[in-house]
Design an enzyme around this catalytic site. Structure first.
Site, mmCIF file in Angstrom:
data_model
loop_
_atom_site.group_PDB
_atom_site.id
_atom_site.type_symbol
_atom_site.label_atom_id
_atom_site.label_comp_id
_atom_site.label_asym_id
_atom_site.label_seq_id
_atom_site.Cartn_x
_atom_site.Cartn_y
_atom_site.Cartn_z
ATOM 1 N N ASP A 110 0.734 -1.068 -0.080
ATOM 2 C CA ASP A 110 -0.303 0.168 0.266
ATOM 3 C C ASP A 110 0.428 0.901 0.084
ATOM 4 O O ASP A 110 0.953 1.726 1.457
ATOM 5 C CB ASP A 110 -1.628 0.098 1.387
ATOM 6 C CG ASP A 110 -2.146 1.313 0.923
ATOM 7 O OD1 ASP A 110 -1.913 1.903 0.307
ATOM 8 O OD2 ASP A 110 -2.384 1.383 2.115
ATOM 9 N N HIS A 162 1.753 6.464 13.257
ATOM 10 C CA HIS A 162 0.320 6.530 12.740
ATOM 11 C C HIS A 162 -0.268 6.033 13.184
ATOM 12 O O HIS A 162 -1.661 6.084 12.294
ATOM 13 C CB HIS A 162 0.983 5.827 11.325
ATOM 14 C CG HIS A 162 0.561 4.289 11.034
ATOM 15 N ND1 HIS A 162 0.893 2.728 12.230
ATOM 16 C CD2 HIS A 162 0.024 3.547 10.884
ATOM 17 C CE1 HIS A 162 0.220 1.896 11.640
ATOM 18 N NE2 HIS A 162 -0.324 2.155 10.718
ATOM 19 N N GLY A 171 -2.286 1.238 16.795
ATOM 20 C CA GLY A 171 -1.317 -0.778 16.289
ATOM 21 C C GLY A 171 -2.016 -1.964 17.282
ATOM 22 O O GLY A 171 -3.021 -1.347 17.960
ATOM 23 N N GLU A 219 -13.807 9.136 8.316
ATOM 24 C CA GLU A 219 -14.191 10.128 9.867
ATOM 25 C C GLU A 219 -15.092 10.795 9.379
ATOM 26 O O GLU A 219 -13.931 11.926 9.742
ATOM 27 C CB GLU A 219 -13.236 9.335 10.849
ATOM 28 C CG GLU A 219 -14.167 9.200 12.034
ATOM 29 C CD GLU A 219 -13.147 8.380 13.555
ATOM 30 O OE1 GLU A 219 -13.618 7.022 13.198
ATOM 31 O OE2 GLU A 219 -12.734 8.751 14.142
ATOM 32 N N PHE A 254 -10.450 3.972 6.267
ATOM 33 C CA PHE A 254 -11.476 5.089 7.031
ATOM 34 C C PHE A 254 -11.792 6.285 6.162
ATOM 35 O O PHE A 254 -11.339 6.547 6.478
ATOM 36 C CB PHE A 254 -12.424 4.755 8.513
ATOM 37 C CG PHE A 254 -10.748 5.630 9.800
ATOM 38 C CD1 PHE A 254 -11.359 6.430 9.474
ATOM 39 C CD2 PHE A 254 -9.868 4.656 9.737
ATOM 40 C CE1 PHE A 254 -10.185 7.106 10.182
ATOM 41 C CE2 PHE A 254 -9.028 5.483 10.511
ATOM 42 C CZ PHE A 254 -8.968 6.361 11.134
ATOM 43 N N CYS A 275 0.135 5.188 1.434
ATOM 44 C CA CYS A 275 -0.907 5.148 1.993
ATOM 45 C C CYS A 275 -1.041 6.198 3.763
ATOM 46 O O CYS A 275 0.607 6.700 3.702
ATOM 47 C CB CYS A 275 -1.058 3.709 3.257
ATOM 48 S SG CYS A 275 -2.866 4.234 4.348
#
Length: 368
Positions: free
Chosen positions: A73, A290, A293, A141, A139, A76
């Site tokens: 990814d 990030h 976790g 949000e 997601f 990201c």
DNA sequence: ATGTTC
């Protein structure tokens, strides 16, 4: 902070002694030292074992790119938007229905993607992915400013309690895996910059930009569905490579610390901490956690439907996730407490909390 | 993470 179990000074983990980090993740971190060209490895407090390597780390090499450290990814990251709206005026049911329609539309058409800077060949193959969330921990949000921690910094940002914001966590969708597949490499050797490394990085950079555009389109669509004006605020990748001269800095689930404010989300049922990073901390490789976790892997979370149903989200946000298995895998109990991870960051001077953002509506997927 | 997965 502690050095790895082997005591090798090239490996540092930025967690307090009281913070639990899975031994398997630290071993994966140490194994990175066997790769060609590795100078230093930094584990963030959200460090956890990944499929092939550790998640939540930064790896510095001299002249060698290791594509599998970044993984599939590519690009990201997190994008935050400020919205022109307030929680007290929000109609929750309406907002939930609006964000539920995020899954209705396909991506951009090819021309629109090209107009926004996507190379034509990439647009031809991947334009329809632009504006799609994806799976896993991704997601969109709707959030509200819950607590002002650094009052001066909040004033400078124009942040007030009750303001509405958007947080988008997504990546390059199908493009990242396609880039990885186009650049074969030996696991331990990687790609020297001048023998394939730069060619990988050229494609990688396109994927990083594509991922940022994907997040931008998602935020635009979410704001439009909510009927609110908005503006981009932060965009910070955490799965990518940056180059300084011949020094190659890989980040895998580690946010870049020199791009201004960074949103550090917890699980889908937890607060997001908006932090001001300090990229100068020795050994931290200009990186920070990030997110919270994982503390439990996806497989071990499956089949916990009943427990999940009994337990409403701890902070009361609504979650749109028609896929039951995904809902189980991403349950809040699968993640570490975000407050502990942020306390680790603060203990080591990696970041200072500016504000705490509270989830209101979380969109994951409308498809079963 | 992924147009995934026998």
């Amino acid at each position: 902070m502690f050095n790895s179990m082997s005591g090798d000074a090239r490996v540092r983990v930025f967690a307090r002694a009281s913070s639990w980090i899975e031994g398997a993740a630290v071993r994966q971190l140490e194994q990175l030292l066997a790769r060609r060209g590795v100078i230093a490895v930094a584990g963030m407090p959200d460090l956890h074992p990944g499929h092939k390597g550790p998640v939540g780390c930064a790896v510095l090499t001299d002249g060698v790119v290791h594509p599998d450290i970044v993984g599939t990814d590519i690009g990201c990251g997190m994008t935050a938007w400020r919205l022109d709206g307030e929680l007290r005026r929000l109609r929750l049911d309406k907002a939930e229905r609006a964000l539920g329609r995020l899954g209705d539309r396909g991506g951009l058409d090819v021309d629109a993607a090209v107009a926004r800077g996507v190379p034509p060949d990439v647009a031809a193959a991947h334009a329809e992915a632009l504006g799609t969330v994806g799976g896993g921990n991704h997601f969109v949000e709707l959030q509200t400013v819950h607590q002002l921690v650094d009052a001066a910094a909040c004033a400078a940002e124009g942040l007030a309690v009750g303001d509405l914001t958007l947080l988008v966590h997504s990546g390059s969708r199908g493009l990242g895996p396609a880039v990885l597949a186009r650049h074969p490499y030996d696991h331990g050797e990687g790609l020297a910059l001048n023998t394939g490394g730069r060619a990988y990085l050229a494609d990688h950079d396109v994927a990083v930009a594509f991922a940022a555009l994907n997040r931008a389109v998602l935020a635009e669509r979410a704001a439009a569905l909510l009927g609110l004006d908005g503006a981009p605020w932060c965009d910070v990748p955490h799965n990518h490579v940056t180059l300084e001269g011949d020094r190659v800095l890989h980040r895998k689930g580690a946010a870049q610390a020199d791009l201004g404010l960074v949103p550090v989300p917890g699980s889908r049922g937890a607060m997001t901490y908006l932090v001001r990073p300090d990229p100068r901390v020795a050994g931290a490789l200009a990186s920070l956690a990030h997110g919270a976790g994982r503390k439990r892997d996806r497989a071990s979370m499956r089949g916990r439907r009943d427990k999940e149903r009994e337990r409403p989200n701890p902070v009361g946000n609504r979650v749109i996730c028609a896929d039951r298995r995904l809902a189980e895998e991403e349950a809040p109990e699968a993640y570490k407490p975000i407050a502990d991870v942020v306390a680790d960051l603060e203990a080591h001077g990696l970041a200072r909390t500016v504000a705490v953002l509270k989830p209101v509506v979380t969109f994951k997927t409308a498809r079963a």
